[in-house]
Design a protein around this motif. Structure first.
Motif, mmCIF file in Angstrom:
data_model
loop_
_atom_site.group_PDB
_atom_site.id
_atom_site.type_symbol
_atom_site.label_atom_id
_atom_site.label_comp_id
_atom_site.label_asym_id
_atom_site.label_seq_id
_atom_site.Cartn_x
_atom_site.Cartn_y
_atom_site.Cartn_z
ATOM 1 N N TYR A 1 0.830 -1.206 0.000
ATOM 2 C CA TYR A 1 0.000 0.000 0.000
ATOM 3 C C TYR A 1 0.866 1.258 0.000
ATOM 4 O O TYR A 1 0.565 2.220 -0.701
ATOM 5 C CB TYR A 1 -0.947 0.020 1.206
ATOM 6 N N ALA A 2 1.931 1.235 0.768
ATOM 7 C CA ALA A 2 2.838 2.385 0.819
ATOM 8 C C ALA A 2 3.473 2.620 -0.552
ATOM 9 O O ALA A 2 3.610 3.763 -0.994
ATOM 10 C CB ALA A 2 3.900 2.175 1.881
ATOM 11 N N ALA A 3 3.845 1.546 -1.228
ATOM 12 C CA ALA A 3 4.440 1.684 -2.558
ATOM 13 C C ALA A 3 3.427 2.255 -3.547
ATOM 14 O O ALA A 3 3.775 3.113 -4.366
ATOM 15 C CB ALA A 3 4.956 0.328 -3.040
ATOM 16 N N TYR A 4 2.183 1.787 -3.494
ATOM 17 C CA TYR A 4 1.147 2.331 -4.372
ATOM 18 C C TYR A 4 0.917 3.810 -4.091
ATOM 19 O O TYR A 4 0.801 4.617 -5.010
ATOM 20 C CB TYR A 4 -0.173 1.568 -4.213
ATOM 21 N N ASP B 1 3.003 5.924 -2.771
ATOM 22 C CA ASP B 1 4.178 6.664 -3.234
ATOM 23 C C ASP B 1 4.136 6.850 -4.747
ATOM 24 O O ASP B 1 4.406 7.948 -5.249
ATOM 25 C CB ASP B 1 5.456 5.935 -2.806
ATOM 26 N N SER B 2 3.781 5.818 -5.473
ATOM 27 C CA SER B 2 3.680 5.914 -6.936
ATOM 28 C C SER B 2 2.638 6.938 -7.355
ATOM 29 O O SER B 2 2.870 7.747 -8.249
ATOM 30 C CB SER B 2 3.317 4.552 -7.540
ATOM 31 N N GLY C 1 6.221 -5.990 -18.187
ATOM 32 C CA GLY C 1 5.396 -6.385 -17.053
ATOM 33 C C GLY C 1 5.191 -5.307 -16.012
ATOM 34 O O GLY C 1 4.822 -5.604 -14.881
ATOM 35 N N GLY C 2 5.389 -4.045 -16.377
ATOM 36 C CA GLY C 2 5.204 -2.946 -15.435
ATOM 37 C C GLY C 2 3.760 -2.788 -15.016
ATOM 38 O O GLY C 2 2.841 -3.184 -15.740
ATOM 39 N N ASP C 3 3.566 -2.216 -13.838
ATOM 40 C CA ASP C 3 2.200 -1.989 -13.371
ATOM 41 C C ASP C 3 1.639 -0.698 -13.984
ATOM 42 O O ASP C 3 2.338 0.031 -14.679
ATOM 43 C CB ASP C 3 2.117 -1.976 -11.840
ATOM 44 N N VAL C 4 0.390 -0.451 -13.729
ATOM 45 C CA VAL C 4 -0.316 0.676 -14.338
ATOM 46 C C VAL C 4 0.355 2.009 -14.025
ATOM 47 O O VAL C 4 0.497 2.869 -14.903
ATOM 48 C CB VAL C 4 -1.798 0.695 -13.877
ATOM 49 N N MET C 5 0.811 2.190 -12.793
ATOM 50 C CA MET C 5 1.433 3.460 -12.420
ATOM 51 C C MET C 5 2.765 3.664 -13.126
ATOM 52 O O MET C 5 3.088 4.783 -13.530
ATOM 53 C CB MET C 5 1.626 3.550 -10.901
ATOM 54 N N ASN C 6 3.540 2.601 -13.290
ATOM 55 C CA ASN C 6 4.802 2.730 -14.017
ATOM 56 C C ASN C 6 4.558 3.056 -15.486
ATOM 57 O O ASN C 6 5.278 3.864 -16.075
ATOM 58 C CB ASN C 6 5.633 1.450 -13.899
ATOM 59 N N ILE C 7 3.548 2.439 -16.060
ATOM 60 C CA ILE C 7 3.207 2.706 -17.462
ATOM 61 C C ILE C 7 2.773 4.165 -17.619
ATOM 62 O O ILE C 7 3.246 4.872 -18.509
ATOM 63 C CB ILE C 7 2.111 1.744 -17.959
ATOM 64 N N ALA C 8 1.892 4.622 -16.757
ATOM 65 C CA ALA C 8 1.407 6.007 -16.837
ATOM 66 C C ALA C 8 2.531 7.009 -16.606
ATOM 67 O O ALA C 8 2.619 8.031 -17.294
ATOM 68 C CB ALA C 8 0.288 6.227 -15.819
ATOM 69 N N SER C 9 3.401 6.715 -15.650
ATOM 70 C CA SER C 9 4.520 7.615 -15.353
ATOM 71 C C SER C 9 5.466 7.733 -16.537
ATOM 72 O O SER C 9 5.924 8.831 -16.865
ATOM 73 C CB SER C 9 5.275 7.135 -14.117
ATOM 74 N N GLU C 10 5.764 6.614 -17.175
ATOM 75 C CA GLU C 10 6.642 6.653 -18.350
ATOM 76 C C GLU C 10 5.988 7.396 -19.503
ATOM 77 O O GLU C 10 6.660 8.107 -20.240
ATOM 78 C CB GLU C 10 7.026 5.237 -18.786
ATOM 79 N N ALA C 11 4.686 7.236 -19.665
ATOM 80 C CA ALA C 11 3.973 7.934 -20.732
ATOM 81 C C ALA C 11 3.943 9.445 -20.494
ATOM 82 O O ALA C 11 3.945 10.224 -21.445
ATOM 83 C CB ALA C 11 2.557 7.398 -20.864
#
Length: 101
Positions: free
Chosen positions: A7-10, A12-13, A74-84
Motif C-alpha cells: 500500500y505504501a508503494a502504491y 508513493d507511486s 510487465g510494469g504496473d499501471v502506475m509505471n506505465i502512466a509515469s513513463e507515458a
C-alpha cells in the motif's frame, strides 16, 4: 489483504505521478499563455508556430513507445502512466524555460 509495504508503494507511486502531472499542467498553462500572447500581438515566429503543432505528435509517439516498453516488461499501471507522462513533462518544461527567456 495486501501487506502495508505494498500500500505504501502504491501511495508513493500515485503521489509521484500526481506531482509530475501537476507540474506538467502548470507548465503547459504557462506555455499556452506565452503563445497566446505571441499570436495576439503578431510576434510568433514561423518556427514557433510549426513547432507548436509538431511537438504534440513527437511527444505522443515517444510516450506511446515508452509506455509500451514498460507494459511489455510487465510494469504496473502506475509505471506505465509515469513513463507515458515523461515526454510531455520534459517538453513543457523546456518550452517554459525557452519562452520565459
Amino acid at each position: 489483504m495486501l501487506p502495508f509495504t505494498t500500500y505504501a508503494a502504491y501511495t508513493d507511486s500515485w503521489m509521484r505521478f500526481t506531482r509530475a502531472y501537476g507540474e506538467m499542467s502548470l507548465h503547459a498553462a504557462e506555455v499556452i499563455a506565452h503563445r497566446t500572447f505571441q499570436m495576439a500581438t503578431g510576434t510568433m515566429s514561423a518556427p514557433e508556430a510549426i513547432g507548436m503543432v509538431m511537438e504534440k505528435a513527437t511527444a505522443f509517439a515517444v510516450a506511446t513507445e515508452r509506455a509500451a516498453l514498460v507494459a511489455a516488461r510487465g510494469g504496473d499501471v502506475m509505471n506505465i502512466a509515469s513513463e507515458a507522462l515523461k515526454p510531455y513533462g520534459a517538453k513543457t518544461r523546456s518550452n517554459v524555460r525557452r519562452l520565459r527567456g
